[in-house]
Design a protein around this motif. Sequence first.
Motif, PDB file in Angstrom:
ATOM      1  N   MET A   1       0.823  -1.186  -0.009  1.00 41.66           N
ATOM      2  CA  MET A   1      -0.053  -0.113   0.114  1.00 41.66           C
ATOM      3  C   MET A   1       0.939   1.354  -0.032  1.00 41.66           C
ATOM      4  O   MET A   1       1.962   1.228   0.762  1.00 41.66           O
ATOM      5  CB  MET A   1      -1.020  -0.093   1.233  1.00 41.66           C
ATOM      6  CG  MET A   1      -1.840   1.095   1.195  1.00 41.66           C
ATOM      7  SD  MET A   1      -2.859   0.801   2.727  1.00 41.66           S
ATOM      8  CE  MET A   1      -4.225   0.206   1.784  1.00 41.66           C
ATOM      9  N   ALA A   2       0.502   2.205  -0.758  1.00 34.57           N
ATOM     10  CA  ALA A   2       1.459   3.464  -0.788  1.00 34.57           C
ATOM     11  C   ALA A   2       0.642   4.489  -1.263  1.00 34.57           C
ATOM     12  O   ALA A   2      -0.552   4.595  -2.071  1.00 34.57           O
ATOM     13  CB  ALA A   2       2.603   3.175  -1.871  1.00 34.57           C
ATOM     14  N   TRP A   3       0.943   5.837  -1.281  1.00 35.63           N
ATOM     15  CA  TRP A   3       0.358   6.861  -1.705  1.00 35.63           C
ATOM     16  C   TRP A   3       0.426   6.748  -3.384  1.00 35.63           C
ATOM     17  O   TRP A   3       1.351   6.282  -3.818  1.00 35.63           O
ATOM     18  CB  TRP A   3       1.130   8.224  -1.541  1.00 35.63           C
ATOM     19  CG  TRP A   3       1.125   8.508   0.174  1.00 35.63           C
ATOM     20  CD1 TRP A   3       1.900   8.328   1.138  1.00 35.63           C
ATOM     21  CD2 TRP A   3       0.010   9.020   0.843  1.00 35.63           C
ATOM     22  NE1 TRP A   3       1.583   8.628   2.131  1.00 35.63           N
ATOM     23  CE2 TRP A   3       0.416   9.037   1.970  1.00 35.63           C
ATOM     24  CE3 TRP A   3      -1.349   9.503   0.461  1.00 35.63           C
ATOM     25  CZ2 TRP A   3      -0.630   9.566   3.080  1.00 35.63           C
ATOM     26  CZ3 TRP A   3      -2.009  10.029   1.563  1.00 35.63           C
ATOM     27  CH2 TRP A   3      -1.712  10.078   2.878  1.00 35.63           C
ATOM     28  N   PRO A   4      -0.526   7.480  -3.970  1.00 38.05           N
ATOM     29  CA  PRO A   4      -0.747   7.489  -5.348  1.00 38.05           C
ATOM     30  C   PRO A   4       0.563   7.923  -6.102  1.00 38.05           C
ATOM     31  O   PRO A   4       0.952   7.442  -7.165  1.00 38.05           O
ATOM     32  CB  PRO A   4      -1.864   8.121  -5.601  1.00 38.05           C
ATOM     33  CG  PRO A   4      -2.657   8.337  -4.537  1.00 38.05           C
ATOM     34  CD  PRO A   4      -1.671   8.299  -3.434  1.00 38.05           C
ATOM     35  N   THR A   5       1.458   8.704  -5.261  1.00 31.48           N
ATOM     36  CA  THR A   5       2.678   9.520  -6.043  1.00 31.48           C
ATOM     37  C   THR A   5       3.759   8.864  -5.696  1.00 31.48           C
ATOM     38  O   THR A   5       4.830   9.305  -5.945  1.00 31.48           O
ATOM     39  CB  THR A   5       2.602  10.722  -5.749  1.00 31.48           C
ATOM     40  OG1 THR A   5       2.710  11.166  -4.226  1.00 31.48           O
ATOM     41  CG2 THR A   5       1.548  11.880  -6.167  1.00 31.48           C
ATOM     42  N   ALA A   6       3.643   7.713  -5.104  1.00 35.30           N
ATOM     43  CA  ALA A   6       4.975   6.726  -4.479  1.00 35.30           C
ATOM     44  C   ALA A   6       5.475   6.229  -5.638  1.00 35.30           C
ATOM     45  O   ALA A   6       4.848   5.999  -6.510  1.00 35.30           O
ATOM     46  CB  ALA A   6       4.432   5.859  -3.400  1.00 35.30           C
ATOM     47  N   GLU A   7       6.600   6.095  -5.676  1.00 36.25           N
ATOM     48  CA  GLU A   7       7.725   5.280  -6.623  1.00 36.25           C
ATOM     49  C   GLU A   7       8.327   4.377  -5.864  1.00 36.25           C
ATOM     50  O   GLU A   7       8.718   4.439  -4.785  1.00 36.25           O
ATOM     51  CB  GLU A   7       8.681   6.343  -7.114  1.00 36.25           C
ATOM     52  CG  GLU A   7       8.122   7.746  -7.858  1.00 36.25           C
ATOM     53  CD  GLU A   7       9.188   8.503  -8.395  1.00 36.25           C
ATOM     54  OE1 GLU A   7      10.422   7.942  -8.603  1.00 36.25           O
ATOM     55  OE2 GLU A   7       8.941   9.599  -8.700  1.00 36.25           O
ATOM     56  N   PHE A   8       8.221   3.368  -6.608  1.00 36.13           N
ATOM     57  CA  PHE A   8       9.184   1.848  -6.026  1.00 36.13           C
ATOM     58  C   PHE A   8      10.418   1.636  -6.772  1.00 36.13           C
ATOM     59  O   PHE A   8      10.158   1.837  -8.195  1.00 36.13           O
ATOM     60  CB  PHE A   8       7.940   0.793  -6.218  1.00 36.13           C
ATOM     61  CG  PHE A   8       6.949   0.715  -5.371  1.00 36.13           C
ATOM     62  CD1 PHE A   8       6.924   0.312  -4.110  1.00 36.13           C
ATOM     63  CD2 PHE A   8       5.702   1.242  -5.628  1.00 36.13           C
ATOM     64  CE1 PHE A   8       5.789   0.357  -3.128  1.00 36.13           C
ATOM     65  CE2 PHE A   8       4.630   1.432  -5.078  1.00 36.13           C
ATOM     66  CZ  PHE A   8       4.660   0.837  -3.638  1.00 36.13           C
ATOM     67  N   GLY A   9      11.103   1.164  -6.200  1.00 36.71           N
ATOM     68  CA  GLY A   9      12.553   0.664  -6.790  1.00 36.71           C
ATOM     69  C   GLY A   9      12.840  -0.733  -6.268  1.00 36.71           C
ATOM     70  O   GLY A   9      12.786  -0.965  -5.164  1.00 36.71           O
ATOM     71  N   ALA A  10      13.302  -1.532  -7.379  1.00 40.97           N
ATOM     72  CA  ALA A  10      13.673  -2.948  -6.727  1.00 40.97           C
ATOM     73  C   ALA A  10      15.156  -2.893  -6.469  1.00 40.97           C
ATOM     74  O   ALA A  10      16.072  -2.017  -6.995  1.00 40.97           O
ATOM     75  CB  ALA A  10      13.371  -3.766  -8.095  1.00 40.97           C
ATOM     76  N   ILE A  11      15.486  -3.667  -5.258  1.00 37.90           N
ATOM     77  CA  ILE A  11      16.945  -3.756  -4.958  1.00 37.90           C
ATOM     78  C   ILE A  11      16.831  -5.269  -4.773  1.00 37.90           C
ATOM     79  O   ILE A  11      15.985  -5.920  -4.141  1.00 37.90           O
ATOM     80  CB  ILE A  11      17.208  -3.045  -3.757  1.00 37.90           C
ATOM     81  CG1 ILE A  11      18.518  -2.986  -3.626  1.00 37.90           C
ATOM     82  CG2 ILE A  11      16.408  -3.353  -2.471  1.00 37.90           C
ATOM     83  CD1 ILE A  11      19.125  -2.092  -2.490  1.00 37.90           C
ATOM     84  N   GLY A  12      17.896  -6.047  -5.164  1.00 35.61           N
ATOM     85  CA  GLY A  12      18.202  -7.390  -5.105  1.00 35.61           C
ATOM     86  C   GLY A  12      18.748  -7.761  -3.908  1.00 35.61           C
ATOM     87  O   GLY A  12      19.205  -6.556  -2.910  1.00 35.61           O
ATOM     88  N   PRO A  13      18.714  -8.800  -3.261  1.00 35.20           N
ATOM     89  CA  PRO A  13      19.358  -9.339  -1.929  1.00 35.20           C
ATOM     90  C   PRO A  13      20.619  -8.901  -1.723  1.00 35.20           C
ATOM     91  O   PRO A  13      20.886  -8.482  -0.658  1.00 35.20           O
ATOM     92  CB  PRO A  13      19.142 -10.962  -2.044  1.00 35.20           C
ATOM     93  CG  PRO A  13      18.728 -11.135  -3.444  1.00 35.20           C
ATOM     94  CD  PRO A  13      18.164  -9.984  -4.311  1.00 35.20           C
ATOM     95  N   GLU A  14      21.549  -8.960  -2.697  1.00 35.04           N
ATOM     96  CA  GLU A  14      22.785  -8.385  -2.733  1.00 35.04           C
ATOM     97  C   GLU A  14      23.118  -7.168  -2.201  1.00 35.04           C
ATOM     98  O   GLU A  14      23.682  -6.734  -1.248  1.00 35.04           O
ATOM     99  CB  GLU A  14      23.804  -9.002  -3.922  1.00 35.04           C
ATOM    100  CG  GLU A  14      24.091 -10.316  -3.961  1.00 35.04           C
ATOM    101  CD  GLU A  14      22.880 -10.789  -4.977  1.00 35.04           C
ATOM    102  OE1 GLU A  14      21.799 -10.013  -5.061  1.00 35.04           O
ATOM    103  OE2 GLU A  14      22.743 -12.124  -5.403  1.00 35.04           O
ATOM    104  N   GLY A  15      22.249  -6.063  -2.969  1.00 39.74           N
ATOM    105  CA  GLY A  15      22.186  -4.816  -2.526  1.00 39.74           C
ATOM    106  C   GLY A  15      21.670  -4.773  -1.443  1.00 39.74           C
ATOM    107  O   GLY A  15      22.107  -3.639  -0.482  1.00 39.74           O
ATOM    108  N   ALA A  16      20.471  -5.059  -0.813  1.00 39.52           N
ATOM    109  CA  ALA A  16      19.926  -5.085   0.338  1.00 39.52           C
ATOM    110  C   ALA A  16      20.929  -5.655   1.585  1.00 39.52           C
ATOM    111  O   ALA A  16      21.141  -4.640   2.668  1.00 39.52           O
ATOM    112  CB  ALA A  16      18.703  -6.014   0.701  1.00 39.52           C
ATOM    113  N   VAL A  17      21.754  -6.398   1.577  1.00 40.29           N
ATOM    114  CA  VAL A  17      22.799  -7.124   2.382  1.00 40.29           C
ATOM    115  C   VAL A  17      23.896  -6.132   2.586  1.00 40.29           C
ATOM    116  O   VAL A  17      23.970  -5.369   3.650  1.00 40.29           O
ATOM    117  CB  VAL A  17      23.318  -8.451   2.016  1.00 40.29           C
ATOM    118  CG1 VAL A  17      24.341  -8.771   2.923  1.00 40.29           C
ATOM    119  CG2 VAL A  17      22.085  -9.386   2.236  1.00 40.29           C
TER     120      VAL A  17
END
Length: 44
Positions: A1-17
């Motif tokens: 759930m997010a605001w209508p103007t929200a932006e999502f960006g994917a990050i892989g598990p390596e980057g997250a770690v």
Amino acid sequence: MAWPTAEFGAIGPEGAVRLGYKRELDAIEDPVEQEGEFRRLVDD
């Protein structure tokens, strides 16, 4: 759930770690041990 103007960006598990455990990984001086811990965290 997010605001209508929200932006999502994917990050892989390596980057997250790398971002989430930066201090812990940087504290390990041995590069081989550091890589092993990084792989363990990614696998988790």
